[in-house]
Design an enzyme around this catalytic site. Sequence first.
Site, short mmCIF file in Angstrom:
data_model
loop_
_atom_site.label_atom_id
_atom_site.label_comp_id
_atom_site.label_asym_id
_atom_site.label_seq_id
_atom_site.Cartn_x
_atom_site.Cartn_y
_atom_site.Cartn_z
N ASP A 69 4.60 -22.25 -37.91
CA ASP A 69 4.64 -20.89 -38.46
C ASP A 69 5.89 -20.72 -39.32
O ASP A 69 6.40 -21.69 -39.90
CB ASP A 69 4.60 -19.89 -37.31
CG ASP A 69 3.85 -18.61 -37.66
OD1 ASP A 69 4.37 -17.84 -38.46
OD2 ASP A 69 2.74 -18.40 -37.11
N HIS B 122 6.96 -13.59 -38.59
CA HIS B 122 5.63 -13.83 -38.03
C HIS B 122 5.69 -14.81 -36.86
O HIS B 122 5.10 -14.57 -35.79
CB HIS B 122 4.72 -14.35 -39.13
CG HIS B 122 3.28 -14.47 -38.76
ND1 HIS B 122 2.76 -15.60 -38.18
CD2 HIS B 122 2.24 -13.61 -38.90
CE1 HIS B 122 1.45 -15.43 -37.98
NE2 HIS B 122 1.12 -14.23 -38.40
N SER C 166 -3.94 -13.88 -36.04
CA SER C 166 -2.73 -14.64 -35.73
C SER C 166 -2.26 -14.31 -34.32
O SER C 166 -1.87 -15.19 -33.54
CB SER C 166 -1.61 -14.31 -36.72
OG SER C 166 -1.88 -14.81 -38.00
#
Length: 615
Positions: free
Chosen positions: A165, A200, A405
């Site tokens: 990520d 994120h 996600s």
Amino acid sequence: MTRLLRLLRMWSVVAVVVIMQTSVMLAGKNGTLHKAHVDREIAQIKKHDGALNVDVIVTVDQNSSWGSVLSALHKQGFKVGRPMPRVSAVAVTVPRSALEWLEALRGVASISIDAPLGASPVSPEALLTSNATKTLVKKASELRAQLGLTDSDPTGNGIGVAIVDSGIAPVSDLSGRIVAFYDFTSGRGVAASPVDGYGHGTHVAGLVAGSGALSNGQYAGVAPNARLIGLRVLNDAGNGATTDVMAAIDFAIANKTALGIDILNISLGHPVYESAKTDPLVRAVDAASRAGILVVVSAGNVGVNPTTGATAYAGILVPGNARSALTVASAKTQGTVTVNDDLIGNYSSRGPSWIDGYAKPDFAAPGQNLVAPAAPRSYLAVTYSTLLVPDSNNAKSYIALSGTSMAAAVESGLLAVALEASRAVTTGPRLTINALKALTEYSAFTLRDANGVVYDRLTQGAGRVNGQGLLALVRSVNPSAPVRTPWLTTAVFPSSTYAGVAVPWTQNIVWGENIVWGENIINVNNIVWGENIVWGENIVWGENIVWGENIVWGENIVWGENIVWGENIVWGENIVWGENIVWGENLVWGENLVWGENVPLHNKSHQHGKNGGDQ
């Protein structure tokens, strides 16, 4: 709709034929001339004027010499990235004029675009109604409770989860959990201090293994004692390249034992440019699965037309179209423990996978308005400051985000819990990836929409995951049992209780494109759970197995009239795929093959570099 399905069947057959044809040796003046397969983007670049240089992924034929291919590339003066032998690929920057030469280079199996990709949550504007304010963004109750887990259930102790990520920030809730961190944003993984400029990856990591220290445990992750390995592939804007993700996967395979990697979480993606059979990122995921790593992937957030809100199908992103991956849709829990009010997020990408027509997603997990650590001063924390959530000291240490996600992260945490439970049962052979996937599907819950209508399998997969049921099965099976012999050591009742209500399991799995029923699905150690079996392959299952209708092509399956893909979107009954068009009931293949009459031509200039990430 039936005619449209027939056309898509025919389209898939033609696609297979084209792929086969491009991989053979073509006759030339000096004997035989090699011709590598190229994806849709490369084919478009060759047709149109554009950038002088092109970033590509070269997949090397497994029967060829790596040395000879790399030597030939270097002699041409191309910029050659780090070889990734475990996924049989290398990143190369070549002049557009040299693509033909590269296609003819012996040892090159295929050439694919090094596609940009990204990972971002669903825009908050898409989650709030016109009358909503930030106070109406529900803060999720404890994730473990929503999965049916109790305080006495495993917490992922000893299980390693690699987060591919934007990085992981060393926040309080992740203290002591980040055991290794490598940065691949330059294409070459280097050890580094944990960091996350986008935010994120930190949120994903918190959903997996956050301690909840700053919230008195309320916002703890699903597996708070799991070990985290950070593999940074996205920059501070949330963007990256496919080859960086592949390099991270190649690294994870090579260091699986050294770093103790059991699960790979990939909450990102890009549009489909070729069949999953040749796509280099899908092949990398398959290689990780063969190495014994559970690969969990987000389905994508392109389930609706952003302008009209119309439902769309065939929006599964790469690498969510990998059969070996556990591809996760997003469920809306409404912030409650009760399962019967759960819905599928309308933004969640639906199957089937483009080109191959694989039945995806595999199942759904909670993914709506989930609270997890915010990376301080990161892009998401600054840009979406209204979504920040106070901790027990009233500091804005958390953020509520939504999307597949987040759902993938929840599933990764649940698998860490299941793996710990399984290892506590036996020190012998461990449950295979296929077995864990099957037990997850078998114990899942069937979800219904707001009108009480059951969601189709291309929307919810096998159903919403059920941690309580999965643990019951994992604790009851003996992986040491010989194939085709009973392996349940205790009886299992096929329902789970949430908020005092008994909810039945689906009691079936999706194998390939078919639903499979029968008590022997879980009662015996089936041959299909083998380590060398690809999910969905044509395998003789044994007796007492009932095969249901085909999910993708069944006569009674309606999966909508809307298909979406990347930047090429036409809603209603018109499906656009680059320059290959299914227009109503008429099909145009490229520029030469035409079926049907009165086909309106559609010309779209090549646009390289479009990002169809997990949005």
